[in-house]
Design a protein around this motif. Sequence first.
Motif, PDB file in Angstrom:
ATOM      1  N   VAL A 265       0.845  -1.200   0.000  1.00  0.00           N
ATOM      2  CA  VAL A 265       0.000   0.000   0.000  1.00  0.00           C
ATOM      3  C   VAL A 265       0.874   1.242   0.000  1.00  0.00           C
ATOM      4  CG1 VAL A 265      -1.879   1.226   1.163  1.00  0.00           C
ATOM      5  CG2 VAL A 265      -1.759  -1.270   1.296  1.00  0.00           C
ATOM      6  N   SER A 273      -5.821   6.404   6.195  1.00  0.00           N
ATOM      7  CA  SER A 273      -6.767   5.398   6.691  1.00  0.00           C
ATOM      8  C   SER A 273      -6.736   5.287   8.212  1.00  0.00           C
ATOM      9  CB  SER A 273      -6.451   4.036   6.073  1.00  0.00           C
ATOM     10  OG  SER A 273      -7.301   3.036   6.600  1.00  0.00           O
ATOM     11  N   GLU A 279      -6.478  -1.967   5.018  1.00  0.00           N
ATOM     12  CA  GLU A 279      -6.142  -1.605   3.643  1.00  0.00           C
ATOM     13  C   GLU A 279      -5.229  -2.659   3.029  1.00  0.00           C
ATOM     14  OE1 GLU A 279      -7.526   0.969   2.103  1.00  0.00           O
ATOM     15  OE2 GLU A 279      -8.623   1.354   3.970  1.00  0.00           O
TER      16      GLU A 279
END
Length: 462
Positions: A265, A273, A279
């Motif tokens: 990510v 986030s 995620e």
Amino acid sequence: MTTTSEEPERTAGDTPLKRAIGPKLLVLFIIGDILGTGIYATTGKVAGKVGGALWLPFVIGFVVALLTAASYVELVGKYPKAAGAALYTQKAFRVPFLTFIVAFMVMASGLSSASAAARAFSGNMGEFTEAVPAALIAILFILALAALNLRGVSESVKTNVVLTLVELSGLAVILTIGAYAVLTGGGEPSRLGEFEASGTGYALITSVLGATALGFFAFVGFEDSVNMAEETKDPVRTFPRAIFIGVAVTGTIYVLVALVSSLLVEHGALARSDTPLLEVVKVGGLEFPPKLFALITLFAVSNSALINIMMASRLCYGMANERILPRAMGRVLAKRRTPVTGIVFVSLIAIVLVSTGEIKTLSDTTALLLLCVFAVVNVAVLVLRRDPVAHEHFRTPTALPVLGAVTALVLASPLADREMKVYLTAGALIAVGVGLWIVNRAVLQIRGEDRSQDRSQDRSHG
């Protein structure tokens, strides 16, 4: 690292608390205390400060934690009592005011950590229900933990074991996803060397230090375990291996999770986030239900809160025995043999914190307070080399507490690029402690107990 046999203090002593924690339970207890809210909640914030190289702050934090853990191991071996850092400070410096402030900072850090976990719990509950206000969920959560603590240490520690296994399973999911990505050629390895700060000078250093200071919240917890010394079987032999295993296991997991997170990510997405590890699950390439991972996160933050409430209440109990707090704080529930007054007191403070604080401020405040305490403990271990005891115990090389004190002070300083409101929050908490100290001393003087208290603390040193 060696052991030493010196004269002339007896260590074990009798305790009205139940010795229910063996070596395996203690290892799981420490791992469960360190794991939890920190890694599940702060990974994204660390990425926002340092960039894709978010593994580096966790490596540095791991080293800093090991340095101070070595000091705690030596001290709990010499003095296996429940008061922890407060006891070590009093024995080393014999300054009641300093002892009280250190004790108050430890208690405040535990409660701010538990409160951050409670707020994280209520936030993650939004994945399942929006009908109940988050603040009310956090308060009910604290009350449930208090009830579990009142029931007994065995029940609390066994619950900790279950929650620890659950949160380990969540991190195992992340590591499995990372291994799958590496084997299938997924992810972006170039991110692992990216830094958010431009240049290579002061800005880069402060960026890394700031990320380390923030990420250090993930490592706090090993210091809590020494407050369980009077409820641990053979603490002098049990603690050294348990603390080092606990810190090593969690440190390794943290670095691997940070590597996987950055690999899969982009750091900006992690920073934005509130559930950074979720995620990772979503983009990892393996089919794993996001809601199930959110449920695992709930268990993880529950574990952090449970242990911190336990530790703060045991700290109250230990300080009461050392006459730093009123003796009523040491009252034990007759049937359950749990520190009832301490549990009620810390739970009320936690309710105030969850009603007024935010997760980031509470976690940053926790790390700042504990870094200050760690600096004092690392100095205390050197001072207390002049205080021999009659039994063998772990002795850390002198260089380690020196390095531990220096690194703790650096990470607590403005060099760590910490927001001013964190210092203000910590300062306000300390100011409350100073106010309590003044009131307590005034009451003792009125009762004619002031001098006798000081003599009692001096005797505890010798």
